[in-house]
Design a protein around this motif. Structure first.
Motif, PDB file in Angstrom:
ATOM      1  N   UNK A 182      -8.412  -1.952  -7.251  1.00  0.00           N
ATOM      2  CA  UNK A 182      -7.444  -1.637  -8.290  1.00  0.00           C
ATOM      3  C   UNK A 182      -7.413  -2.641  -9.422  1.00  0.00           C
ATOM      4  N   UNK A 183      -6.354  -2.578 -10.199  1.00  0.00           N
ATOM      5  CA  UNK A 183      -6.255  -3.378 -11.410  1.00  0.00           C
ATOM      6  C   UNK A 183      -6.120  -4.870 -11.124  1.00  0.00           C
ATOM      7  N   UNK A 184      -5.723  -5.246  -9.919  1.00  0.00           N
ATOM      8  CA  UNK A 184      -5.625  -6.671  -9.583  1.00  0.00           C
ATOM      9  C   UNK A 184      -6.821  -7.150  -8.765  1.00  0.00           C
ATOM     10  N   UNK A 185      -7.793  -6.257  -8.516  1.00  0.00           N
ATOM     11  CA  UNK A 185      -8.986  -6.583  -7.722  1.00  0.00           C
ATOM     12  C   UNK A 185      -8.631  -7.070  -6.318  1.00  0.00           C
ATOM     13  N   UNK A 186      -7.451  -6.687  -5.850  1.00  0.00           N
ATOM     14  CA  UNK A 186      -6.989  -7.071  -4.517  1.00  0.00           C
ATOM     15  C   UNK A 186      -6.558  -5.835  -3.724  1.00  0.00           C
ATOM     16  N   UNK A 187      -5.720  -5.009  -4.322  1.00  0.00           N
ATOM     17  CA  UNK A 187      -5.333  -3.743  -3.710  1.00  0.00           C
ATOM     18  C   UNK A 187      -6.337  -2.657  -4.080  1.00  0.00           C
ATOM     19  N   UNK A 188      -6.358  -1.574  -3.332  1.00  0.00           N
ATOM     20  CA  UNK A 188      -7.187  -0.436  -3.747  1.00  0.00           C
ATOM     21  C   UNK A 188      -6.706   0.124  -5.085  1.00  0.00           C
ATOM     22  N   UNK A 189      -7.608   0.814  -5.771  1.00  0.00           N
ATOM     23  CA  UNK A 189      -7.248   1.547  -6.974  1.00  0.00           C
ATOM     24  C   UNK A 189      -7.141   3.024  -6.661  1.00  0.00           C
ATOM     25  N   UNK A 190      -7.148   3.857  -7.704  1.00  0.00           N
ATOM     26  CA  UNK A 190      -7.001   5.305  -7.509  1.00  0.00           C
ATOM     27  C   UNK A 190      -8.047   5.849  -6.544  1.00  0.00           C
ATOM     28  N   UNK A 191      -9.309   5.491  -6.789  1.00  0.00           N
ATOM     29  CA  UNK A 191     -10.389   6.000  -5.935  1.00  0.00           C
ATOM     30  C   UNK A 191     -10.311   5.405  -4.538  1.00  0.00           C
ATOM     31  N   UNK A 221       0.825  -1.204   0.000  1.00  0.00           N
ATOM     32  CA  UNK A 221       0.000   0.000   0.000  1.00  0.00           C
ATOM     33  C   UNK A 221       0.860   1.254   0.000  1.00  0.00           C
ATOM     34  N   UNK A 222       2.017   1.202   0.610  1.00  0.00           N
ATOM     35  CA  UNK A 222       2.881   2.379   0.684  1.00  0.00           C
ATOM     36  C   UNK A 222       3.525   2.699  -0.658  1.00  0.00           C
ATOM     37  N   UNK A 223       3.522   1.731  -1.579  1.00  0.00           N
ATOM     38  CA  UNK A 223       4.077   1.982  -2.914  1.00  0.00           C
ATOM     39  C   UNK A 223       3.010   1.848  -3.996  1.00  0.00           C
ATOM     40  N   UNK A 224       1.742   1.918  -3.609  1.00  0.00           N
ATOM     41  CA  UNK A 224       0.669   2.060  -4.573  1.00  0.00           C
ATOM     42  C   UNK A 224       0.351   0.874  -5.445  1.00  0.00           C
ATOM     43  N   UNK A 225       0.615  -0.346  -4.993  1.00  0.00           N
ATOM     44  CA  UNK A 225       0.216  -1.493  -5.800  1.00  0.00           C
ATOM     45  C   UNK A 225      -1.300  -1.452  -6.030  1.00  0.00           C
ATOM     46  N   UNK A 226      -1.705  -1.697  -7.269  1.00  0.00           N
ATOM     47  CA  UNK A 226      -3.114  -1.622  -7.627  1.00  0.00           C
ATOM     48  C   UNK A 226      -3.413  -0.482  -8.581  1.00  0.00           C
ATOM     49  N   UNK A 227      -2.456   0.461  -8.714  1.00  0.00           N
ATOM     50  CA  UNK A 227      -2.603   1.562  -9.667  1.00  0.00           C
ATOM     51  C   UNK A 227      -1.463   1.476 -10.676  1.00  0.00           C
ATOM     52  N   UNK A 228      -1.441   2.384 -11.642  1.00  0.00           N
ATOM     53  CA  UNK A 228      -0.452   2.288 -12.714  1.00  0.00           C
ATOM     54  C   UNK A 228       0.734   3.226 -12.551  1.00  0.00           C
ATOM     55  N   UNK A 229       0.671   4.144 -11.574  1.00  0.00           N
ATOM     56  CA  UNK A 229       1.777   5.065 -11.351  1.00  0.00           C
ATOM     57  C   UNK A 229       1.814   5.453  -9.876  1.00  0.00           C
ATOM     58  N   UNK A 230       3.026   5.637  -9.369  1.00  0.00           N
ATOM     59  CA  UNK A 230       3.201   5.977  -7.954  1.00  0.00           C
ATOM     60  C   UNK A 230       2.401   7.211  -7.547  1.00  0.00           C
ATOM     61  N   UNK A 231       2.237   8.151  -8.472  1.00  0.00           N
ATOM     62  CA  UNK A 231       1.541   9.398  -8.150  1.00  0.00           C
ATOM     63  C   UNK A 231       0.072   9.181  -7.818  1.00  0.00           C
ATOM     64  N   UNK A 232      -0.468   7.999  -8.162  1.00  0.00           N
ATOM     65  CA  UNK A 232      -1.876   7.691  -7.894  1.00  0.00           C
ATOM     66  C   UNK A 232      -2.065   6.908  -6.602  1.00  0.00           C
ATOM     67  N   UNK A 233      -0.985   6.717  -5.845  1.00  0.00           N
ATOM     68  CA  UNK A 233      -1.010   5.813  -4.704  1.00  0.00           C
ATOM     69  C   UNK A 233      -1.439   6.429  -3.384  1.00  0.00           C
TER      70      UNK A 233
END
Length: 244
Positions: free
Chosen positions: A211-220, A55-67
């Protein structure tokens, strides 16, 4: 342990494909929207450093800036009325033990605010409560030498994750409840701030949360979780950050 939990845990291990750590810079600056030079523009940025898990490195989104961490920095900038410069040190799958021995030692310099974000992997790895207590206590004490103020975050809302089976989610929730209680006790004793954001309704039942893996949060999802965290910071703690 309930046999159904073991079966569902085995299934999740072999079928849930986790998103990789996203590309992008692991540092940035968040400003107060439409801030005038008379307010946050003249103040030195608050420096915020985070260490932790996926979560601290934004897994689930496509760029760190969205984390999660830049979202916390943005929400914090709004609440403080002050620019926040953030950076993060994290790894997919990191337990609190890895944070203690590998990630926290990577932090150089001294931050105004050091954020510890871990716990979910300790739950999934079935690490003992004594291991959690020992490693979190030591991590908090070490963090005090690297940050003027320390903030510890609860595990994410893993027990609400639709990628996991019903029995496994119930077991994870039971363990997160116990972990949260221990963390609150440790942080109170150490004199650092703890935020329990795992039990708040942040819209995990909505499709746009994940998010994109349906496991971590996404942008929203990260945005809502960040707003939850910052809204729960005690006013005295926020005032203290304003004065740094």
């Amino acid at each position: 342990m309930n046999p159904a939990v073991l079966v569902e845990a085995w299934w999740a291990k072999h079928h849930v494909k986790l998103a990789a750590e996203p590309a992008g810079e692991r540092q940035g600056t968040c400003r107060v929207p439409d801030a005038s030079s008379a307010s946050s523009g003249d103040a030195e940025p608050l420096t915020m450093v985070a260490v932790g898990d996926s979560m601290s490195v934004g897994c689930g989104v496509t760029d760190q800036s969205q984390g999660f961490i830049p979202d916390i920095a943005q929400s914090l900038a709004v609440r403080l009325g002050r620019t926040v410069s953030w950076s993060t040190y994290g790894r997919l799958g990191a337990t609190i033990r890895r944070v203690r021995y590998r990630l926290l030692p990577e932090v150089t310099g001294h931050a105004d605010l050091l954020v510890i974000c871990a716990g979910s992997n300790d739950i999934m790895a079935n690490r003992s409560w004594e291991e959690w207590r020992t490693d979190l206590s030591a991590t908090v004490e070490d963090a005090k030498s690297k940050g003027t103020r320390v903030l510890v975050l609860s595990s994410g809302q893993l027990y609400r994750d639709p990628a996991l089976g019903k029995a496994l989610r119930a077991e994870v929730e039971r363990r997160i409840d116990r972990q949260t209680a221990i963390s609150e006790e440790i942080c109170a004793g150490a004199g650092v701030t703890y935020v329990d954001a795992t039990h708040d309704d942040v819209g995990t039942d909505r499709q746009d949360f994940w998010g994109i893996d349906h496991f971590h949060p996404g942008c929203e999802g990260y945005r809502r979780m960040a707003e939850c965290v910052v809204s729960k910071l005690p006013e005295a703690f926020v005032d203290d950050l304003r004065s740094l």
